[in-house]
Design a protein around this motif. Structure first.
Motif, PDB file in Angstrom:
ATOM      1  N   LYS A 125       0.821  -1.210   0.000  1.00 50.55           N
ATOM      2  CA  LYS A 125       0.000   0.000   0.000  1.00 50.55           C
ATOM      3  C   LYS A 125       0.856   1.262   0.000  1.00 50.55           C
ATOM      4  O   LYS A 125       0.396   2.333  -0.393  1.00 50.55           O
ATOM      5  CB  LYS A 125      -0.933   0.001   1.211  1.00 50.55           C
ATOM      6  CG  LYS A 125      -2.033  -1.051   1.131  1.00 50.55           C
ATOM      7  CD  LYS A 125      -2.994  -0.944   2.300  1.00 50.55           C
ATOM      8  CE  LYS A 125      -4.115  -1.970   2.168  1.00 50.55           C
ATOM      9  NZ  LYS A 125      -5.082  -1.892   3.293  1.00 50.55           N
ATOM     10  N   ALA A 126       2.104   1.104   0.456  1.00 55.61           N
ATOM     11  CA  ALA A 126       3.010   2.249   0.499  1.00 55.61           C
ATOM     12  C   ALA A 126       3.849   2.372  -0.771  1.00 55.61           C
ATOM     13  O   ALA A 126       4.680   3.277  -0.878  1.00 55.61           O
ATOM     14  CB  ALA A 126       3.929   2.145   1.707  1.00 55.61           C
ATOM     15  N   SER A 127       3.626   1.474  -1.731  1.00 60.59           N
ATOM     16  CA  SER A 127       4.401   1.531  -2.969  1.00 60.59           C
ATOM     17  C   SER A 127       4.018   2.775  -3.768  1.00 60.59           C
ATOM     18  O   SER A 127       2.902   3.278  -3.668  1.00 60.59           O
ATOM     19  CB  SER A 127       4.160   0.275  -3.806  1.00 60.59           C
ATOM     20  OG  SER A 127       2.812   0.209  -4.233  1.00 60.59           O
ATOM     21  N   LYS A 128       4.959   3.249  -4.563  1.00 60.06           N
ATOM     22  CA  LYS A 128       4.727   4.473  -5.334  1.00 60.06           C
ATOM     23  C   LYS A 128       3.544   4.342  -6.296  1.00 60.06           C
ATOM     24  O   LYS A 128       2.703   5.254  -6.368  1.00 60.06           O
ATOM     25  CB  LYS A 128       5.997   4.856  -6.094  1.00 60.06           C
ATOM     26  CG  LYS A 128       5.906   6.217  -6.768  1.00 60.06           C
ATOM     27  CD  LYS A 128       7.231   6.622  -7.385  1.00 60.06           C
ATOM     28  CE  LYS A 128       7.126   8.001  -8.036  1.00 60.06           C
ATOM     29  NZ  LYS A 128       8.426   8.432  -8.623  1.00 60.06           N
ATOM     30  N   PRO A 129       3.437   3.229  -7.055  1.00 62.60           N
ATOM     31  CA  PRO A 129       2.276   3.094  -7.952  1.00 62.60           C
ATOM     32  C   PRO A 129       0.947   3.128  -7.198  1.00 62.60           C
ATOM     33  O   PRO A 129      -0.018   3.760  -7.644  1.00 62.60           O
ATOM     34  CB  PRO A 129       2.502   1.734  -8.622  1.00 62.60           C
ATOM     35  CG  PRO A 129       3.971   1.516  -8.546  1.00 62.60           C
ATOM     36  CD  PRO A 129       4.385   2.111  -7.233  1.00 62.60           C
ATOM     37  N   ASN A 130       0.912   2.450  -6.036  1.00 63.85           N
ATOM     38  CA  ASN A 130      -0.322   2.405  -5.262  1.00 63.85           C
ATOM     39  C   ASN A 130      -0.678   3.777  -4.701  1.00 63.85           C
ATOM     40  O   ASN A 130      -1.849   4.191  -4.713  1.00 63.85           O
ATOM     41  CB  ASN A 130      -0.177   1.401  -4.121  1.00 63.85           C
ATOM     42  CG  ASN A 130      -1.390   0.488  -4.016  1.00 63.85           C
ATOM     43  OD1 ASN A 130      -2.493   0.846  -4.411  1.00 63.85           O
ATOM     44  ND2 ASN A 130      -1.192  -0.698  -3.475  1.00 63.85           N
ATOM     45  N   MET A 131       0.312   4.485  -4.207  1.00 64.26           N
ATOM     46  CA  MET A 131       0.055   5.807  -3.635  1.00 64.26           C
ATOM     47  C   MET A 131      -0.349   6.806  -4.719  1.00 64.26           C
ATOM     48  O   MET A 131      -1.236   7.638  -4.514  1.00 64.26           O
ATOM     49  CB  MET A 131       1.297   6.297  -2.883  1.00 64.26           C
ATOM     50  CG  MET A 131       1.618   5.477  -1.638  1.00 64.26           C
ATOM     51  SD  MET A 131       3.017   6.114  -0.703  1.00 64.26           S
ATOM     52  CE  MET A 131       2.346   7.658  -0.085  1.00 64.26           C
ATOM     53  N   THR A 132       0.297   6.709  -5.873  1.00 60.49           N
ATOM     54  CA  THR A 132      -0.066   7.591  -6.988  1.00 60.49           C
ATOM     55  C   THR A 132      -1.503   7.348  -7.421  1.00 60.49           C
ATOM     56  O   THR A 132      -2.278   8.288  -7.641  1.00 60.49           O
ATOM     57  CB  THR A 132       0.875   7.358  -8.185  1.00 60.49           C
ATOM     58  OG1 THR A 132       2.223   7.616  -7.783  1.00 60.49           O
ATOM     59  CG2 THR A 132       0.508   8.272  -9.342  1.00 60.49           C
ATOM     60  N   ASN A 133      -1.856   6.077  -7.525  1.00 62.33           N
ATOM     61  CA  ASN A 133      -3.226   5.734  -7.902  1.00 62.33           C
ATOM     62  C   ASN A 133      -4.217   6.197  -6.838  1.00 62.33           C
ATOM     63  O   ASN A 133      -5.320   6.656  -7.167  1.00 62.33           O
ATOM     64  CB  ASN A 133      -3.347   4.220  -8.097  1.00 62.33           C
ATOM     65  CG  ASN A 133      -4.747   3.796  -8.507  1.00 62.33           C
ATOM     66  OD1 ASN A 133      -5.211   4.082  -9.603  1.00 62.33           O
ATOM     67  ND2 ASN A 133      -5.438   3.115  -7.602  1.00 62.33           N
ATOM     68  N   GLY A 134      -3.823   6.103  -5.570  1.00 58.07           N
ATOM     69  CA  GLY A 134      -4.705   6.531  -4.492  1.00 58.07           C
ATOM     70  C   GLY A 134      -5.000   8.023  -4.546  1.00 58.07           C
ATOM     71  O   GLY A 134      -6.147   8.450  -4.363  1.00 58.07           O
ATOM     72  N   VAL A 135      -3.963   8.810  -4.792  1.00 61.35           N
ATOM     73  CA  VAL A 135      -4.149  10.263  -4.898  1.00 61.35           C
ATOM     74  C   VAL A 135      -5.026  10.595  -6.102  1.00 61.35           C
ATOM     75  O   VAL A 135      -5.946  11.417  -6.019  1.00 61.35           O
ATOM     76  CB  VAL A 135      -2.783  10.977  -5.019  1.00 61.35           C
ATOM     77  CG1 VAL A 135      -2.981  12.456  -5.326  1.00 61.35           C
ATOM     78  CG2 VAL A 135      -1.980  10.803  -3.733  1.00 61.35           C
ATOM     79  N   LEU A 136      -4.747   9.936  -7.216  1.00 61.63           N
ATOM     80  CA  LEU A 136      -5.534  10.172  -8.423  1.00 61.63           C
ATOM     81  C   LEU A 136      -6.985   9.756  -8.220  1.00 61.63           C
ATOM     82  O   LEU A 136      -7.913  10.455  -8.654  1.00 61.63           O
ATOM     83  CB  LEU A 136      -4.922   9.396  -9.592  1.00 61.63           C
ATOM     84  CG  LEU A 136      -5.570   9.597 -10.968  1.00 61.63           C
ATOM     85  CD1 LEU A 136      -5.484  11.058 -11.388  1.00 61.63           C
ATOM     86  CD2 LEU A 136      -4.892   8.713 -12.013  1.00 61.63           C
ATOM     87  N   MET A 137      -7.183   8.630  -7.534  1.00 59.36           N
ATOM     88  CA  MET A 137      -8.535   8.147  -7.280  1.00 59.36           C
ATOM     89  C   MET A 137      -9.316   9.138  -6.422  1.00 59.36           C
ATOM     90  O   MET A 137     -10.482   9.435  -6.704  1.00 59.36           O
ATOM     91  CB  MET A 137      -8.491   6.786  -6.581  1.00 59.36           C
ATOM     92  CG  MET A 137      -9.862   6.200  -6.275  1.00 59.36           C
ATOM     93  SD  MET A 137      -9.777   4.511  -5.621  1.00 59.36           S
ATOM     94  CE  MET A 137      -8.932   4.793  -4.068  1.00 59.36           C
TER      95      MET A 137
END
Length: 211
Positions: free
Chosen positions: A168-180
């Protein structure tokens, strides 16, 4: 049945067949080549993966169509209640085909992706879209409702990352979370405030029309 109604029916049928084809053939083939982790998933996970892949494709397709209508369809934007619903009907017919396709898959693969709330959601949407397709009513609101689909790809992508083992702390996951969060706010919350004034004027018009 007039020629345009026949066209709408044809689009819905083609949409249904296309999304079935995407689920059964295109998604498994493309996913196994794009993401090696797909092959390691369980049977149930692969079914949900394919379902979410199709969901993402549908959301992007109708979402982009919605933006075009929002910015360039003057007839609908000038008259939210009875404006020429031609383009909206075409877009809604695509969604209708998708919803029926997805309902069929939900029932067929109930143990993997069965969810009574999705069934209720799909049936409610189909009921509402009946009035758009059959009566041509409220095309502007139907278009705004479909804009909410833009948040779907991010939601699906979060599931893809999770099932592939991304932290959940990975860059792709965090980027997607912000975008979501940003997209969800824009298409599902901010639009409510944008529509408030329009709803009041439209409701007043409908009251005068039917009373």
């Amino acid at each position: 049945m007039d020629p345009f109604s026949q066209l709408i029916l044809l689009i819905s049928v083609v949409s249904f067949c296309t999304f079935q084809w995407l689920f059964h053939s295109v998604s498994p083939w493309a996913s196994s080549r794009i993401s090696p982790g797909f092959l390691k998933l369980t049977h149930k996970q692969k079914i949900e993966w394919n379902s979410r892949t199709v969901s993402t494709l549908h959301a992007l397709l109708v979402g982009l169509f919605c933006l075009y209508i929002l910015f360039f369809d003057e007839a609908v934007n000038q008259d939210p209640v009875w404006g020429d619903p031609t383009l909206v009907k075409i877009n809604v017919s695509i969604t209708t085909g998708y919803l029926i396709s997805d309902l069929l898959l939900i029932f067929y693969y109930w143990r993997a992706i069965g969810d009574k709330f999705f069934v209720i959601h799909h049936l409610a949407a189909l009921y509402a879209y009946y009035y758009v397709l059959g009566q041509g009513m409220l095309p502007y609101f139907a278009n705004f409702r479909l804009l909410a689909e833009f948040s779907t790809p991010c939601v699906n992508q979060r599931w893809f990352f999770e099932v592939l083992g991304y932290s959940k702390a990975s860059k792709p996951n965090m980027t997607n979370g912000v975008l979501m969060a940003a997209v969800f706010f824009l298409v599902r919350i901010k639009l409510i405030y944008m529509l408030d004034g329009l709803r009041v004027s439209t409701l007043s018009f409908l009251v005068e029309l039917f009373l």
